[in-house]
Design an enzyme around this catalytic site. Structure first.
Site, PDB file in Angstrom:
ATOM      1  N   GLU A  25       0.908  -1.329  -0.063  1.00 29.37           N
ATOM      2  CA  GLU A  25       0.063  -0.064   0.004  1.00 29.37           C
ATOM      3  C   GLU A  25       0.748   1.296  -0.060  1.00 29.37           C
ATOM      4  O   GLU A  25       2.030   1.011   0.403  1.00 29.37           O
ATOM      5  CB  GLU A  25      -1.012  -0.015   1.312  1.00 29.37           C
ATOM      6  CG  GLU A  25      -0.410   0.107   2.411  1.00 29.37           C
ATOM      7  CD  GLU A  25      -0.852   0.641   3.432  1.00 29.37           C
ATOM      8  OE1 GLU A  25      -1.645   1.876   3.535  1.00 29.37           O
ATOM      9  OE2 GLU A  25      -1.100  -0.042   4.858  1.00 29.37           O
ATOM     10  N   LYS A 159      -3.117  -2.523  16.340  1.00 34.25           N
ATOM     11  CA  LYS A 159      -2.359  -1.130  17.277  1.00 34.25           C
ATOM     12  C   LYS A 159      -3.180  -0.905  18.382  1.00 34.25           C
ATOM     13  O   LYS A 159      -4.588  -0.923  18.282  1.00 34.25           O
ATOM     14  CB  LYS A 159      -2.258   0.218  16.415  1.00 34.25           C
ATOM     15  CG  LYS A 159      -0.897   0.391  15.701  1.00 34.25           C
ATOM     16  CD  LYS A 159      -0.587   1.555  15.500  1.00 34.25           C
ATOM     17  CE  LYS A 159       0.651   1.812  15.062  1.00 34.25           C
ATOM     18  NZ  LYS A 159       0.728   1.592  13.516  1.00 34.25           N
TER      19      LYS A 159
HETATM   20  N1  PSU Z   1      -2.409   1.633  10.587  1.00 32.84           N
HETATM   21  C1  PSU Z   1      -0.947   1.646  10.707  1.00 32.84           C
HETATM   22  N2  PSU Z   1      -0.237   2.213   9.756  1.00 32.84           N
HETATM   23  C2  PSU Z   1      -1.099   2.811   8.860  1.00 32.84           C
HETATM   24  C3  PSU Z   1      -2.260   2.716   8.752  1.00 32.84           C
HETATM   25  C4  PSU Z   1      -2.962   2.216   9.667  1.00 32.84           C
HETATM   26  O1  PSU Z   1      -0.405   1.097  11.873  1.00 32.84           O
HETATM   27  O2  PSU Z   1      -0.212   3.321   7.827  1.00 32.84           O
HETATM   28  C5  PSU Z   1      -3.091   3.315   7.420  1.00 32.84           C
HETATM   29  C6  PSU Z   1      -3.332   2.107   6.449  1.00 32.84           C
HETATM   30  O3  PSU Z   1      -3.271   2.450   5.179  1.00 32.84           O
HETATM   31  C7  PSU Z   1      -4.784   1.710   6.614  1.00 32.84           C
HETATM   32  C8  PSU Z   1      -5.414   3.270   7.045  1.00 32.84           C
HETATM   33  O4  PSU Z   1      -5.456   1.232   5.833  1.00 32.84           O
HETATM   34  O5  PSU Z   1      -4.223   3.931   7.693  1.00 32.84           O
HETATM   35  C9  PSU Z   1      -6.707   3.320   8.120  1.00 32.84           C
HETATM   36  O6  PSU Z   1      -7.179   4.352   8.291  1.00 32.84           O
HETATM   37  P1  PSU Z   1      -8.595   4.689   8.900  1.00 32.84           P
HETATM   38  O7  PSU Z   1      -8.477   4.283  10.008  1.00 32.84           O
HETATM   39  O8  PSU Z   1      -8.986   5.832   8.463  1.00 32.84           O
HETATM   40  O9  PSU Z   1      -9.668   3.730   7.992  1.00 32.84           O
END
Ligand code: PSU
Ligand code: MN
Length: 307
Positions: A25, A159
């Site tokens: 990604e 996390k």
């Molecule tokens: N968690 C991490 N590192 C990241 C992300 C999440 O530890 O880089 C990023 C990923 O791209 C994930 C996105 O798909 O954040 C999720 O965002 P949201 O919580 O806004 O859906």
């Protein structure tokens, strides 16, 4: 009107030769890590995939085209750019339609990978149910995507910025297989163990690949979430990080950070507050996930050749 999918020469060649490909990604580059570690890590992850006998395909939307595999200069430009859009399922098509540029989250990367026929994807962390979701309703679109799109995603568990028990409950409701690799407990991103049992456990890439292929044959939509614990010598004890995470979550609430900005805000604050310690661990676990994803991609390729 055909879909503007652009394959890098390396990925094009892999597709022609039927080689195993691992999707990567780009939101982790633009919103997940600071420059220059973001670009360095992205290149190291790609090299790790190559060293493991698979081909890396980092995915992003550039000027309205869905790129499957980025050149070094495209990767660097993305890593240096300010205010790149963060694309999920809701905004991917709109970005393509308007000729925009954006980084793909886990959800959007899964969609693009499936369009490109790529079945395995490595990242660091997936989105989930945020703490306080009973008030904010903040549940990542990544969870819905895992329920709909047949890509196996390798991450390091969830996390503690998330409500991990609620995240596992939602994944169960959605019928997403959550498979811990090589242990019973669900890994907690920076730490190998959490106090939650993983719903499923597998000890080899071959089993994970077989389950992926069998799901497809059964006509089940959706992917699998592989929870791969961080390498032992890189982990950070949960107790060390929990006050820092609590502080970051509190600051986000006090500053009214909402919607797409929540996850990037929390990640950036945690890196600052740990003075880079959490970033080093994050890089180590992404590389570890790239290794396992490459093995799974090779096993899936072998199974596809047999049938
Ligand atoms: N968690 C991490 N590192 C990241 C992300 C999440 O530890 O880089 C990023 C990923 O791209 C994930 C996105 O798909 O954040 C999720 O965002 P949201 O919580 O806004 O859906
Ligand atoms: Mn969210």
């Amino acid at each position: 009107m055909s879909l503007p999918l652009r394959f890098s020469p390396e990925v094009e060649e892999a597709r022609e030769g039927g080689l195993p490909i691992v999707a990567l990604e780009s939101t982790i580059i633009t919103h997940g890590m600071p420059y220059p570690q973001n670009v360095e890590t992205a290149m190291l992850v790609e090299q790790t995939v190559r060293d493991m006998g698979a081909v890396p395909a980092t995915i992003a939307v550039i000027a309205g085209a869905i790129h499957i595999g980025l050149s070094e200069s495209e990767l660097t430009a993305l890593g240096q750019a300010q205010s790149v859009a963060k694309l999920s399922r809701a905004d991917l098509a709109a970005c393509v339609a308007t000729g925009g540029t954006g980084a793909t989250t886990v959800a959007a990367t899964m969609i693009a990978a499936r369009l490109a026929g790529i079945e395995v994807f490595a990242t660091g962390g997936v989105g989930g149910v945020h703490r306080g979701a009973e008030r904010s309703f903040d549940v990542s679109a990544d969870l819905q995507e895992l329920a709909q799109t047949a890509v196996t995603v390798v991450a390091a568990g969830a996390k503690a910025i998330l409500d991990v028990p609620k995240t596992l409950e939602v994944l169960e409701t959605l019928g997403v297989p959550v498979i811990a690799y090589g242990q019973d407990s669900f890994p907690a991103f920076w730490s190998r163990e959490s106090d939650l049992a993983a719903p499923l456990r597998m000890d080899g890439a071959g089993d994970i690949a077989a389950a992926h292929v069998i799901r497809g044959r059964m006509g089940l939509p959706g992917g699998q979430l592989i929870a791969n614990p961080i390498p032992r010598d890189e982990e950070i004890p949960a107790a060390e990080l929990s006050p820092i995470i609590a502080q970051a979550v509190q600051e986000a609430e006090a500053q009214g950070i909402g919607a797409k900005s929540v996850t990037p805000f929390l990640l950036a604050r945690i890196f600052e507050l740990t003075e880079g310690q959490s970033l080093r661990a994050n890089i180590a676990l992404v590389l570890n996930n790239a290794r396992l994803a490459s093995e799974i991609a090779r096993e899936i390729s072998a199974l596809r050749r047999q049938s």
